[in-house]
Design a protein around this motif. Sequence first.
Motif, PDB file in Angstrom:
ATOM      1  N   ARG A 160       0.832  -1.207   0.000  1.00  0.00           N
ATOM      2  CA  ARG A 160       0.000   0.000   0.000  1.00  0.00           C
ATOM      3  C   ARG A 160       0.864   1.252   0.000  1.00  0.00           C
ATOM      4  O   ARG A 160       0.418   2.315  -0.423  1.00  0.00           O
ATOM      5  N   ASP A 161       2.016   1.115   0.584  1.00  0.00           N
ATOM      6  CA  ASP A 161       2.899   2.273   0.690  1.00  0.00           C
ATOM      7  C   ASP A 161       4.328   1.771   0.842  1.00  0.00           C
ATOM      8  O   ASP A 161       4.572   0.562   0.786  1.00  0.00           O
ATOM      9  N   LEU A 162       5.216   2.668   1.042  1.00  0.00           N
ATOM     10  CA  LEU A 162       6.627   2.303   1.096  1.00  0.00           C
ATOM     11  C   LEU A 162       6.925   1.349   2.246  1.00  0.00           C
ATOM     12  O   LEU A 162       7.653   0.367   2.086  1.00  0.00           O
TER      13      LEU A 162
ATOM     14  N   THR B 298       8.591  -3.878   4.068  1.00  0.00           N
ATOM     15  CA  THR B 298       8.346  -5.012   4.971  1.00  0.00           C
ATOM     16  C   THR B 298       8.410  -6.331   4.217  1.00  0.00           C
ATOM     17  O   THR B 298       8.974  -7.314   4.706  1.00  0.00           O
ATOM     18  N   PHE B 299       7.853  -6.332   3.016  1.00  0.00           N
ATOM     19  CA  PHE B 299       7.775  -7.589   2.283  1.00  0.00           C
ATOM     20  C   PHE B 299       8.877  -7.752   1.241  1.00  0.00           C
ATOM     21  O   PHE B 299       8.908  -8.742   0.517  1.00  0.00           O
ATOM     22  N   SER B 300       9.729  -6.765   1.173  1.00  0.00           N
ATOM     23  CA  SER B 300      10.823  -6.883   0.198  1.00  0.00           C
ATOM     24  C   SER B 300      11.986  -7.696   0.767  1.00  0.00           C
ATOM     25  O   SER B 300      12.846  -8.152   0.026  1.00  0.00           O
TER      26      SER B 300
ATOM     27  N   GLY C 287       5.642  -6.206 -13.717  1.00  0.00           N
ATOM     28  CA  GLY C 287       4.651  -5.457 -12.932  1.00  0.00           C
ATOM     29  C   GLY C 287       5.365  -4.480 -12.036  1.00  0.00           C
ATOM     30  O   GLY C 287       6.534  -4.628 -11.719  1.00  0.00           O
ATOM     31  N   ILE C 288       4.664  -3.463 -11.665  1.00  0.00           N
ATOM     32  CA  ILE C 288       5.241  -2.413 -10.829  1.00  0.00           C
ATOM     33  C   ILE C 288       4.440  -2.360  -9.543  1.00  0.00           C
ATOM     34  O   ILE C 288       3.215  -2.531  -9.560  1.00  0.00           O
ATOM     35  N   PRO C 289       5.101  -2.143  -8.421  1.00  0.00           N
ATOM     36  CA  PRO C 289       4.360  -2.083  -7.150  1.00  0.00           C
ATOM     37  C   PRO C 289       3.161  -1.138  -7.246  1.00  0.00           C
ATOM     38  O   PRO C 289       3.270  -0.018  -7.746  1.00  0.00           O
ATOM     39  N   ALA C 290       2.060  -1.629  -6.720  1.00  0.00           N
ATOM     40  CA  ALA C 290       0.782  -0.937  -6.924  1.00  0.00           C
ATOM     41  C   ALA C 290       0.754   0.471  -6.318  1.00  0.00           C
ATOM     42  O   ALA C 290       0.026   1.335  -6.791  1.00  0.00           O
ATOM     43  N   PHE C 291       1.544   0.708  -5.280  1.00  0.00           N
ATOM     44  CA  PHE C 291       1.410   1.978  -4.566  1.00  0.00           C
ATOM     45  C   PHE C 291       2.124   3.134  -5.269  1.00  0.00           C
ATOM     46  O   PHE C 291       1.911   4.293  -4.931  1.00  0.00           O
ATOM     47  N   LEU C 292       2.963   2.828  -6.224  1.00  0.00           N
ATOM     48  CA  LEU C 292       3.686   3.914  -6.906  1.00  0.00           C
ATOM     49  C   LEU C 292       2.716   4.722  -7.761  1.00  0.00           C
ATOM     50  O   LEU C 292       1.919   4.157  -8.509  1.00  0.00           O
ATOM     51  N   THR C 293       2.822   6.020  -7.646  1.00  0.00           N
ATOM     52  CA  THR C 293       1.943   6.895  -8.437  1.00  0.00           C
ATOM     53  C   THR C 293       2.528   7.084  -9.827  1.00  0.00           C
ATOM     54  O   THR C 293       3.718   6.815 -10.061  1.00  0.00           O
ATOM     55  N   GLN C 294       1.711   7.580 -10.720  1.00  0.00           N
ATOM     56  CA  GLN C 294       2.187   7.837 -12.086  1.00  0.00           C
ATOM     57  C   GLN C 294       3.319   8.854 -12.066  1.00  0.00           C
ATOM     58  O   GLN C 294       4.296   8.724 -12.805  1.00  0.00           O
TER      59      GLN C 294
END
Lengths: 290, 760
Positions: free
Chosen positions: B469-471, B476-478, B663-670
């Motif tokens: 959801r965020d950094l 945490t999961f990286s 795929g790119i992490p979902a939380f990154l903004t455009q």
Amino acid sequence: MSSDFVMSSSWCTLLARQLIFMKTPNNKFLVPVVLSSMVVAISAFRAKEAVPTTSDFSGAHPSAAKLSKLPGTILWAWERPEKLNFVDPTRIGVAFLAKTISLRGAKVVARPRLQSLNVPDGTKLIAVARIETNRRDLPNLTKAQMEATAVEIASLGQLPNVSAVQIDFDATLSERDFYRALLDSVRDELPVEMPLSITALASWCEGDSWLSDLPIDEAVPMLFRLGVEKRRVSSRLRLGEKLPGHACRDSAGVSTDEPVKLASVQRLYIFNPTSWSSVSFEAVMEDYQR
Amino acid sequence: MRTRLVYSATAIALAVCLFPVPTSFACGPFQLEAIFTFTVHPEFPLERYARGDLGVVQPSYARSYLFVAYRQLFGNGFNEQEQRVLTQFWQGRLDYNWNLGDQEWIKEWVTARQKVPGVGEPPKIDVYRHREKPDEYETYLNCQKDAFESATTTLAARISKYGIENRSLKDWIAAQDQVFANCSEGQHIPSAAPAAEATLFQADRTYQIAAANFYAGNFDEAKKTFESIAADGDSPWQNVAPYLIVRTLIRKASLGAPEVKKPLLSEAEDQLNKLLANRKLANSHAAAGRLLNVVRLRLHPTERLHELAHSLLAKNQNDALKQQLWDFAFLLDEFLGNESDNKTNPAVDLSGDDLTDWIATFQSPAPEALHHSLAKWQSTHAATWLIASLSKVDSKNAETSKLITQAMSLKPGNPAFASARFHVVRLLLESGKFDDARSMLDELLAHDRTRFDKSSSNLLLSQRMLLARDLVDFLTFSTRIPAGFSWNDDGREVPAEASELSEENRALQGKLLFDEDATHHLNQAFPLLLLKEAASSSVLPSNLRRDVAQAAWLRAVLLGDNKTADELAPILKSLVPELSSLLDDFLAAPKPDSKRFAAIFAWLKFPGLEPVVDSGVGRETPLGQQDVYRDNWWCAAALSPVPAAADDEKNKPQSFAATTKTGIPAFLTQAEKAVAAREHSTLNALGAAPNYLCQQVIQWATKNPNDQRVPEALYMAVNTTRHGCTDKETGHWSKAAFDLLHRKYPNSTWAKKTPYWFKD
């Protein structure tokens, strides 16, 4: 050799100092001093220009003449059934794994090729000996071990229709003296006209001079399964550059499963992790425009 | 002499023909590799897998593991004895050692031979023989262990009976020497024994003649002689002769032209069946049975494959499990292999049994495999076909929702649970149902973690990382604990033994590291400001935070973002104290160009700094030291996209380990993605680090010739051109730095330490 050790301008400085600081007109010494200085200067100039202590495999070198009989594309045929009857023997050569030699402790355990190899008549063949060591039982690297290994490898020169012998040994730093002695010994045993080729780690072709005075006719940098060198070598390959070492400029080794952008080389060796087929052969020939 | 020509025929023949051999160049050199998810076999210890803790089953596993998965998924596990057999089987294949010990076989015979006085020096024996043209480059193991054992045993028996001084013994040995001479070459056939010889020696001689002909490749002659022995009631070799007749037929078939193989093997099969029916030959029955297996493998491979599959699936204790699994895997490898050109191979029906069908389908990336898998699942709803189908469908397939429904009905104790959940999450991810996927993963990681070995857990963590959801969530999961460490120089992911590891390597056990997907995103998709935040995050363990901090700081410098670099410097100081004084200089530098030079100077002194985060073990050499493999400053390849897999690689069974790199992490903004792309492009354009460093130093030196750091900086710059990632322009920069050093600072220590410049 990889990096060119270019002589510094200090030689020129030395000459200039000799000339500048030669104030006393002690004429009887002047001419010899000047002459000897000129000799020094000329030697230094030539050293600066020369490719120092490098096996130069271009043009007029004897190795080039020996290797000229080999085609420009060589397929590695490893320890698996290989039916290569589809190749054109005038254009394609085959380097087949003829023997695997395991060095463990004091032992030299040699296993000959146990799989079939079918090639068209007239194919230029290179007999390859692969040397393996094991971290869990490091070799003693004694003279006796070296001599026994050399006998195993040199015998490959007597196989029918073999045009060259190649050694595949990923020698570590501590194994280099052994390998050098081995190459000397194998070279002595092989017929003079028979080329002796080795595979080379990419690092041997960059910033490492140890190939420069080996008694070999060819070093084939393997541009696949690069391990820790992958990032550095990949950088260079993506720019379309060859590895810098003079010993490694004429040949290269690639694998069908690791495509690379490759500057043109005189001789390309190609490995296939599975048995060759006409399909995989045609595909890789097209990839590398051979 | 009882030359038992391969009593353990199946084991030895198959060992020679089928023993896993290295199929690849090793090349290298290889660094210790952190394996987060094993791909060619399950995680160690393999006992766990054998008892049914399958984790996420991957199509890229070797087929013997897929057999076990199939049985477990079918609810037909293995008892303790069978589990031990399986583990030994796998260990044997992973620890392969093709040293057959032939030197030891020969040594024992020679030692026995030398006991007899006056026999002379033993001739050299080589157990391998070259085949004839057109197969002259192939050798085969001609004389095997039993041949030498038998000769040794028989000699001992003759010595015992006749005494060591008996004159006939020397003739016996001379004949045996001739027999063994044929192991490697030529035609060395002993002559018949004189009529005056004792009957036993005459019988032995007949046997030796038969054996010599066998090893010399005269199979018809050998067979004829063995037949005469089989008919000779006075020969001590009478009962073993029928077995040896069969061995002769098989050897002739093995080495013969294609058109003779089948008739010879058929004859061998008939003879073996007769032998097995003859109670007088009971001593040969065990060996004959094994030999019959070998023959049937060759003669009726498809039929044998399905027979083996049925045997392997039987619920009662299987005492032949190891051999049958070996044969089954061999046949599967023959049929499914890796041939890209199957035009010459006859079509083989692999659907004759469910096990074979499942393995072939599960491993195949072809579209037809998906259709077939779905069809099988629709008709059976078996867990096996559920997992196979789940592994192949995408989120848009019409059957996906039904598959997911069945997958979700599986309880945690079910062997299919881990695989099923993994694919459900994958499908939810693909369909954009991020919240559902996230919830499921959080539930699994919180409550069902024990159902997943580390290898499989890391797959889940990889998925969860993408759903961050965020950094903080991402970080945490990286981080993951590797499932193992391996040199992996042959691609078999064999875990390194403790004795092979340095103290530093051993210290990595149990430590959180980054996998490739995490560093891929950090390096390629994260803008600098996000990297800066990561460098400050307490979520990361200090070893990883350190790597992120140095990458972020150097990126900031290279991008000219001094503000961010200033903010990162104190963080980096705390994590890399040895950099402190240089970072203080950086912080104190008043102007942008002096800041830049201060950073360049620090970078020159710390060749381990680079603007990317490393995955796995990373650079093992301390930051302030040069790496012998020239992993120094940076290599542009670190930021370049990885080339696409070769076409033939795409046709091979795939592992799931690489799937989350896309795929790119979902939380990154455009906006963040756009900034990252621009920064990436700028960094990519910098070129080879040695060239850049030389250029920067020369620029500063030209404007600030009195800076006391300059001579040393020029010396270090030249040094980078030798020990860094160079290219064809490097020579130009090396010379430029060199010339400047010697022209402006000729008397300096640094000039004296720089006698050369370097080019390709």
